[in-house]
Enzyme design. Structure first.
Site, PDB file in Angstrom:
ATOM      1  N   GLU A 100       0.771  -1.263  -0.043  1.00 41.84           N
ATOM      2  CA  GLU A 100       0.043   0.115   0.187  1.00 41.84           C
ATOM      3  C   GLU A 100       1.072   1.101  -0.043  1.00 41.84           C
ATOM      4  OE1 GLU A 100      -3.126  -0.117  -0.804  1.00 41.84           O
ATOM      5  OE2 GLU A 100      -3.148  -2.365  -0.695  1.00 41.84           O
ATOM      6  N   TRP A 128       1.651   1.986  -3.178  1.00 37.17           N
ATOM      7  CA  TRP A 128       0.741   2.711  -4.175  1.00 37.17           C
ATOM      8  C   TRP A 128       1.009   4.357  -3.956  1.00 37.17           C
ATOM      9  CZ3 TRP A 128      -2.614   1.748  -8.250  1.00 37.17           C
ATOM     10  CH2 TRP A 128      -2.941   0.534  -8.508  1.00 37.17           C
ATOM     11  N   TRP A 169     -19.692  14.088 -19.258  1.00 36.56           N
ATOM     12  CA  TRP A 169     -20.049  14.372 -17.836  1.00 36.56           C
ATOM     13  C   TRP A 169     -21.233  15.381 -17.755  1.00 36.56           C
ATOM     14  CZ3 TRP A 169     -17.617  11.014 -15.142  1.00 36.56           C
ATOM     15  CH2 TRP A 169     -16.339  10.642 -15.627  1.00 36.56           C
ATOM     16  N   ASN A 207     -10.345   3.973   3.158  1.00 36.67           N
ATOM     17  CA  ASN A 207     -10.148   3.731   1.689  1.00 36.67           C
ATOM     18  C   ASN A 207     -11.106   3.107   0.945  1.00 36.67           C
ATOM     19  OD1 ASN A 207      -7.903   3.667  -0.608  1.00 36.67           O
ATOM     20  ND2 ASN A 207      -8.232   1.377  -0.286  1.00 36.67           N
ATOM     21  N   TRP A 240     -14.992  13.316 -12.426  1.00 37.34           N
ATOM     22  CA  TRP A 240     -14.084  12.981 -11.333  1.00 37.34           C
ATOM     23  C   TRP A 240     -13.129  14.182 -10.715  1.00 37.34           C
ATOM     24  CZ3 TRP A 240      -8.855  13.881 -11.795  1.00 37.34           C
ATOM     25  CH2 TRP A 240      -8.358  14.066 -12.955  1.00 37.34           C
ATOM     26  N   TRP A 290      -8.578   9.167  -7.833  1.00 40.17           N
ATOM     27  CA  TRP A 290      -9.595   9.478  -8.637  1.00 40.17           C
ATOM     28  C   TRP A 290      -9.933   9.109  -9.987  1.00 40.17           C
ATOM     29  CZ3 TRP A 290     -14.522  10.939  -7.263  1.00 40.17           C
ATOM     30  CH2 TRP A 290     -14.553  11.452  -6.059  1.00 40.17           C
TER      31      TRP A 290
HETATM   32  P1  FAD Z   1      -3.034   2.064   5.441  1.00 35.19           P
HETATM   33  O1  FAD Z   1      -3.879   1.149   4.983  1.00 35.19           O
HETATM   34  O2  FAD Z   1      -2.505   2.090   6.874  1.00 35.19           O
HETATM   35  O3  FAD Z   1      -1.993   2.178   4.228  1.00 35.19           O
HETATM   36  C1  FAD Z   1      -0.709   2.759   4.644  1.00 35.19           C
HETATM   37  C2  FAD Z   1      -0.180   3.881   3.696  1.00 35.19           C
HETATM   38  O4  FAD Z   1       0.057   3.538   2.319  1.00 35.19           O
HETATM   39  C3  FAD Z   1      -1.049   4.953   3.729  1.00 35.19           C
HETATM   40  O5  FAD Z   1      -0.828   5.952   4.702  1.00 35.19           O
HETATM   41  C4  FAD Z   1      -0.894   5.870   2.453  1.00 35.19           C
HETATM   42  O6  FAD Z   1       0.089   6.633   2.536  1.00 35.19           O
HETATM   43  C5  FAD Z   1      -0.499   4.495   1.561  1.00 35.19           C
HETATM   44  N1  FAD Z   1      -1.792   4.257   0.850  1.00 35.19           N
HETATM   45  C6  FAD Z   1      -2.869   3.147   1.040  1.00 35.19           C
HETATM   46  N2  FAD Z   1      -3.539   3.038   0.149  1.00 35.19           N
HETATM   47  C7  FAD Z   1      -3.181   4.064  -1.044  1.00 35.19           C
HETATM   48  C8  FAD Z   1      -3.675   4.283  -2.258  1.00 35.19           C
HETATM   49  N3  FAD Z   1      -4.600   3.732  -2.506  1.00 35.19           N
HETATM   50  N4  FAD Z   1      -2.878   5.247  -3.033  1.00 35.19           N
HETATM   51  C9  FAD Z   1      -1.965   5.762  -2.642  1.00 35.19           C
HETATM   52  N5  FAD Z   1      -1.331   5.673  -1.267  1.00 35.19           N
HETATM   53  C10 FAD Z   1      -2.099   4.733  -0.579  1.00 35.19           C
HETATM   54  N6  FAD Z   1      -4.298   8.746   0.085  1.00 35.19           N
HETATM   55  C11 FAD Z   1      -3.575   9.879   0.381  1.00 35.19           C
HETATM   56  O7  FAD Z   1      -2.623   9.522   1.224  1.00 35.19           O
HETATM   57  N7  FAD Z   1      -3.928  10.998  -0.006  1.00 35.19           N
HETATM   58  C12 FAD Z   1      -4.933  11.439  -0.810  1.00 35.19           C
HETATM   59  O8  FAD Z   1      -5.500  12.429  -1.022  1.00 35.19           O
HETATM   60  C13 FAD Z   1      -5.820  10.253  -1.332  1.00 35.19           C
HETATM   61  N8  FAD Z   1      -7.055  10.392  -2.018  1.00 35.19           N
HETATM   62  C14 FAD Z   1      -7.825   9.021  -2.293  1.00 35.19           C
HETATM   63  C15 FAD Z   1      -8.807   9.483  -3.223  1.00 35.19           C
HETATM   64  C16 FAD Z   1      -9.363   8.459  -3.609  1.00 35.19           C
HETATM   65  C17 FAD Z   1     -10.880   8.315  -4.508  1.00 35.19           C
HETATM   66  C18 FAD Z   1      -9.265   7.162  -3.079  1.00 35.19           C
HETATM   67  C19 FAD Z   1      -9.969   5.821  -3.691  1.00 35.19           C
HETATM   68  C20 FAD Z   1      -7.993   6.938  -2.317  1.00 35.19           C
HETATM   69  C21 FAD Z   1      -7.194   7.988  -1.955  1.00 35.19           C
HETATM   70  N9  FAD Z   1      -6.135   7.773  -1.216  1.00 35.19           N
HETATM   71  C22 FAD Z   1      -5.527   8.910  -0.713  1.00 35.19           C
HETATM   72  C23 FAD Z   1      -5.380   6.417  -0.735  1.00 35.19           C
HETATM   73  C24 FAD Z   1      -6.050   5.845   0.581  1.00 35.19           C
HETATM   74  O9  FAD Z   1      -7.664   5.890   0.875  1.00 35.19           O
HETATM   75  C25 FAD Z   1      -5.233   6.497   1.792  1.00 35.19           C
HETATM   76  O10 FAD Z   1      -4.114   6.320   1.766  1.00 35.19           O
HETATM   77  C26 FAD Z   1      -5.677   5.561   3.115  1.00 35.19           C
HETATM   78  O11 FAD Z   1      -7.051   5.574   3.374  1.00 35.19           O
HETATM   79  C27 FAD Z   1      -4.901   6.307   4.207  1.00 35.19           C
HETATM   80  O12 FAD Z   1      -5.418   5.497   5.290  1.00 35.19           O
HETATM   81  P2  FAD Z   1      -4.086   4.606   6.186  1.00 35.19           P
HETATM   82  O13 FAD Z   1      -3.126   5.670   6.510  1.00 35.19           O
HETATM   83  O14 FAD Z   1      -4.801   4.278   7.342  1.00 35.19           O
HETATM   84  O15 FAD Z   1      -3.766   3.579   5.064  1.00 35.19           O
END
Ligand code: FAD
Length: 442
Positions: free
Chosen positions: A241, A244, A272, A307, A325, A348
């Protein structure tokens, strides 16, 4: 240093976080004998001025691999070199620099799995050094007052929910990482999709603001997995993650206009629909779909959204409501404390189907089924949509299926205490697919 030419201006929630984070940083520096100097203006002008005044021999910073930051860094380096001041940029914002992951044509990768495989093949990133225990006080330099930057809201102060949920700053980031590795990581692979549980790290805003670097997280996670083999699967998933985040940032490096331009240009002609009322109902969590409304209310109150729910609400906006979007991305940008110039637009675009390695547009989430699968008892919905609290689990994700008696005994009047669905799922899905068919032909 607040340089307002450095990329996208932060949204409201991120400005609040920045203010608290700077306060915490100031306190940590003071505890080690130094002082944090705050200055606002173009970095390439202000920093060399300060270096001259203070007699600094070297200036170090954390490099950001994004076009506007890189342009500033080049100007800053040149200005410092003119003064005979050494400068050095350190790549702590990423696990690996974008230049290390290129295809044969020299371009960045647009599919996550090979990207991540390449990152893993490079081995551990260099281990960060610990912060200095003591700092020598420097010459007196006038600092801006943090309040004069007007980052946190005052009139009105809408940040109560953010304060309730978060403590910005490095100490809190480290504590959160420790707690995650000690307890939550064990169940991460299974629980990370459950908004009704505390199943993820909550590190995203700390990473966003550099309170913790991905390299620190990497090494701490690897160390924890080496100490306790049972953590292995959870940690591997967690690191992917983090992968990502890395992937999104590499994409942004290669596509500076990620927040405005479709990566897949066939989406440029997508039909759109623009409807301010519908967009406002979505933003306020009044769509009549409980999991969608819960997510948007969680976001408004806490500055984050789980997420899984981010994916559901984003899909609902671009598919069921046919709203661009970019409108959803802009709302997230303003309301998320972790709003990130790479992760937000990249995700997005991924959900909308126009991004890198994107979910295919024709895969339309059914919000009711998503709710039933990932919030089976309705705990998450009950927390954020209290007007549905009295509904039993079998109805909480589909209140429109309840009989008049069931609604009455739960105290729910559809259309009054809670909205009717803003669009019928089957109709919304069909409309989305026929809009998509137009660009496929075109
Ligand atoms: P954990 O599950 O603990 O993951 C650890 C770390 O991995 C996160 O802190 C984050 O840095 C990274 N990570 C996890 N999933 C993703 C992902 N899909 N994409 C990129 N990095 C990820 N994340 C952001 O940090 N900033 C945003 O602006 C953002 N916008 C989003 C918009 C949409 C539409 C979606 C679907 C996802 C977005 N995310 C974003 C990704 C993700 O939702 C969050 O990183 C996550 O919910 C953060 O929670 P956590 O730190 O507990 O994640």
């Amino acid at each position: 240093m607040l340089d307002e030419t450095a990329g996208r201006a932060p949204g409201g929630a991120a400005r609040w976080w920045l203010a608290q984070s700077l306060r915490a940083l100031g306190a940590e520096i003071a505890a080690r004998g130094g002082s944090l100097i705050l200055r606002k203006g173009p970095a390439a002008g202000v920093i060399p001025e300060e270096a001259r005044e203070s007699g600094a021999r070297a200036v170090y910073w954390n490099g950001i691999a994004q076009a506007p930051h890189q342009a500033i860094e080049r100007r800053l380096e040149a200005a410092l070199a003119k003064l005979g001041v050494d400068s050095q940029s350190f790549p702590g914002d990423l696990l690996v620099p974008p230049s290390a992951i290129r295809n044969k044509e020299g371009r960045g990768l647009r599919v996550f799995t090979p990207f991540w495989r390449r990152v893993l093949s490079l081995g551990d990133p260099p281990k960060p050094l610990p912060a200095p225990k003591q700092l020598r006080p420097g010459p007196k330099i006038v600092s801006d007052r943090l309040e004069s930057w007007q980052l946190a809201p005052t009139k009105p102060d809408w940040a109560g929910g953010l304060r309730e949920r978060w403590t910005p700053g490095e100490a809190s980031a480290r504590a959160r990482l420790r707690d995650f590795l000690k307890t939550i990581a064990r169940g991460y692979a299974g629980d990370r999709d459950r908004p009704d549980r505390v199943g993820t790290s909550g590190l995203s805003p700390h990473l966003r603001f550099g309170e913790l670097s991905p390299r620190q997280v990497w090494h701490a996670a690897r160390f924890a997995a080496a100490e306790d083999a049972a953590l292995g699967p959870g940690i591997e998933k967690f690191l992917s993650e983090l992968g990502w985040r890395e992937f999104c940032r590499h994409l942004l490096h290669d596509h500076p206009d990620l927040a405005t331009e479709n990566l897949q240009t066939n989406f440029d002609g997508f039909p759109w629909q623009s409807d301010g009322k519908v967009l406002a109902a979505w933003q306020r969590g009044r769509t009549g779909y409980p999991i969608v409304d819960a997510g948007l209310r969680e976001l408004w109150h806490t500055g984050v959204m789980h997420n899984r729910v981010r994916m559901v609400v984003a899909s609902f906006l671009v598919k069921h409501l046919l709203i661009d979007w970019r409108d959803g991305e802009a709302w997230f940008w303003d309301t998320l404390v972790d709003a990130d110039a790479g992760s937000n637009p990249a995700n997005w675009q991924w959900v909308a189907g126009c991004g890198a390695d994107a979910a295919p547009y024709f895969r339309v989430f059914n919000p009711q089924l998503q709710g039933e699968k990932f919030d089976p008892d309705g705990t998450y919905v009950r927390r954020w949509v209290p007007e549905l609290q009295g509904l039993p689990a079998k109805l909480i994700h589909q209140p429109w299926q309840a009989t008049p008696n069931e609604l009455a005994s739960a105290g729910v009047t559809l259309g009054k205490t809670y909205p009717q669905p803003i669009v019928d799922h089957a109709r919304g899905r069909e409309r989305a697919l026929s809009a998509y068919a137009k660009i496929r032909k075109g």
